[in-house]
Design a protein around this motif. Sequence first.
Motif, PDB file in Angstrom:
ATOM      1  N   GLY A 114       0.836  -1.187   0.000  1.00 27.96           N
ATOM      2  CA  GLY A 114       0.000   0.000   0.000  1.00 27.96           C
ATOM      3  C   GLY A 114       0.874   1.241   0.000  1.00 27.96           C
ATOM      4  O   GLY A 114       1.974   1.235   0.567  1.00 27.96           O
ATOM      5  N   HIS A 121      -2.356  -3.795   7.702  1.00 30.18           N
ATOM      6  CA  HIS A 121      -1.612  -2.784   6.967  1.00 30.18           C
ATOM      7  C   HIS A 121      -0.604  -2.219   7.954  1.00 30.18           C
ATOM      8  O   HIS A 121      -0.968  -1.692   9.001  1.00 30.18           O
ATOM      9  CB  HIS A 121      -2.628  -1.718   6.500  1.00 30.18           C
ATOM     10  CG  HIS A 121      -2.058  -0.385   6.147  1.00 30.18           C
ATOM     11  ND1 HIS A 121      -1.948   0.039   4.850  1.00 30.18           N
ATOM     12  CD2 HIS A 121      -1.605   0.640   6.908  1.00 30.18           C
ATOM     13  CE1 HIS A 121      -1.458   1.263   4.832  1.00 30.18           C
ATOM     14  NE2 HIS A 121      -1.237   1.645   6.069  1.00 30.18           N
ATOM     15  N   ARG A 175      -4.357 -11.624   4.291  1.00 28.41           N
ATOM     16  CA  ARG A 175      -3.690 -10.563   3.523  1.00 28.41           C
ATOM     17  C   ARG A 175      -2.732  -9.789   4.425  1.00 28.41           C
ATOM     18  O   ARG A 175      -3.064  -9.469   5.559  1.00 28.41           O
ATOM     19  CB  ARG A 175      -4.726  -9.622   2.915  1.00 28.41           C
ATOM     20  CG  ARG A 175      -4.137  -8.382   2.233  1.00 28.41           C
ATOM     21  CD  ARG A 175      -5.185  -7.566   1.485  1.00 28.41           C
ATOM     22  NE  ARG A 175      -5.587  -8.228   0.250  1.00 28.41           N
ATOM     23  CZ  ARG A 175      -6.190  -7.604  -0.759  1.00 28.41           C
ATOM     24  NH1 ARG A 175      -6.463  -6.304  -0.675  1.00 28.41           N
ATOM     25  NH2 ARG A 175      -6.533  -8.264  -1.842  1.00 28.41           N
ATOM     26  N   SER A 208      -0.422  -6.232   4.016  1.00 27.45           N
ATOM     27  CA  SER A 208      -0.128  -5.065   3.196  1.00 27.45           C
ATOM     28  C   SER A 208       1.013  -4.275   3.813  1.00 27.45           C
ATOM     29  O   SER A 208       0.911  -3.796   4.946  1.00 27.45           O
ATOM     30  CB  SER A 208      -1.364  -4.168   3.070  1.00 27.45           C
ATOM     31  OG  SER A 208      -1.060  -3.003   2.334  1.00 27.45           O
TER      32      SER A 208
END
Length: 346
Positions: free
Chosen positions: A6, A233, A307, A309
């Motif tokens: 990101g 993230h 996931r 990021s």
Amino acid sequence: MELGIGMFGDQHINNKGEVQSTQQRLQELIEEIKLMDEVGLDFFGIGEHHRPDYAVSTPEIILAAAATVTKNIKLGSAVAVLSSSDPVRLYQSYATIDLISGGRAELMVGRGSFIESFPLYGYDLKDYDALFEEKLNLLLEINKAERVNWKGQFRPALVNQEIYPRPVDNHLDIWVAVGGTPESVLRAGKHGLPVIFAIIGGNPAQFKPLFDYYRKVYEHFGHDAKTLQVGVHMHSFFGENSKQVAEAYYPLYAAQMDRIGRERGWHAYQSQQFENGRGPQGHLLIGDANEAIDKILKMEELFGLTRFSAHMDVGGPSHLSLMKSIELFGTKIAPKVREALANKQQ
């Protein structure tokens, strides 16, 4: 587990306070996304900001450009500030990217930790929560069917309105980005939406109750546990030598933390915070490949991630150093993480 990057499009600011040109940063960004695709990363997300130190105010434009120079990588927002956007226009934009890219677009929405877009587009901050709730509901209605009947408080009603274009398979993957509030987790779980947690401070283990709460809510509202998707993230930057990359990156990272911190009343960022964050219990993945592999695997084990990021351009590091960091992530870190996870499943 998907592994990707990101970015916010941070512009480099030199020690004289001179800001890199937006044109240069945008051109660099396309090169960086192209490299992410070439080294086999799974996804890329770009954020929306309306400030002089960030180059990207319209993520969809960047993603449409990236779609033409990539082949496999998923392309999405990280995040689109849904509260100050029109869900109809937003959906049309990402459906268009999906068609251009052959089904690789996704939409990640959030309430926005930066508030510049609210006065810019004529919204009142007192409606911060209500705007997001209403617009998320409309966005999901559009994703369900091309003909929509809808009425809300903040935009004109839609009466038997057809919304085009439609994405590949007539469906967009829509993620919700959350900070640390149970209300945001409840909303995402209720709708059965994939969720990504921004862990940008403290010990990541402190987020475990929120992950558990999300799973509980998700299943409570009848969603299939096998389809649950959850990610993190985290601020990340990689180099060949841990000490060298940390020493080179710290001034840029600390300067950005202080720029934002002055607006929010934070104390000046200290080197000890940086080192604590880089440690085994910290929230930063800034170092060499082995450190990154260990911490990513630790996050997967702790949270059951689908996931990860890596937020990689905080503070505007140089294009060359970003390209090196991306290359290391794709060629050294990601393969080892995937190998470890595959062995774990056997």
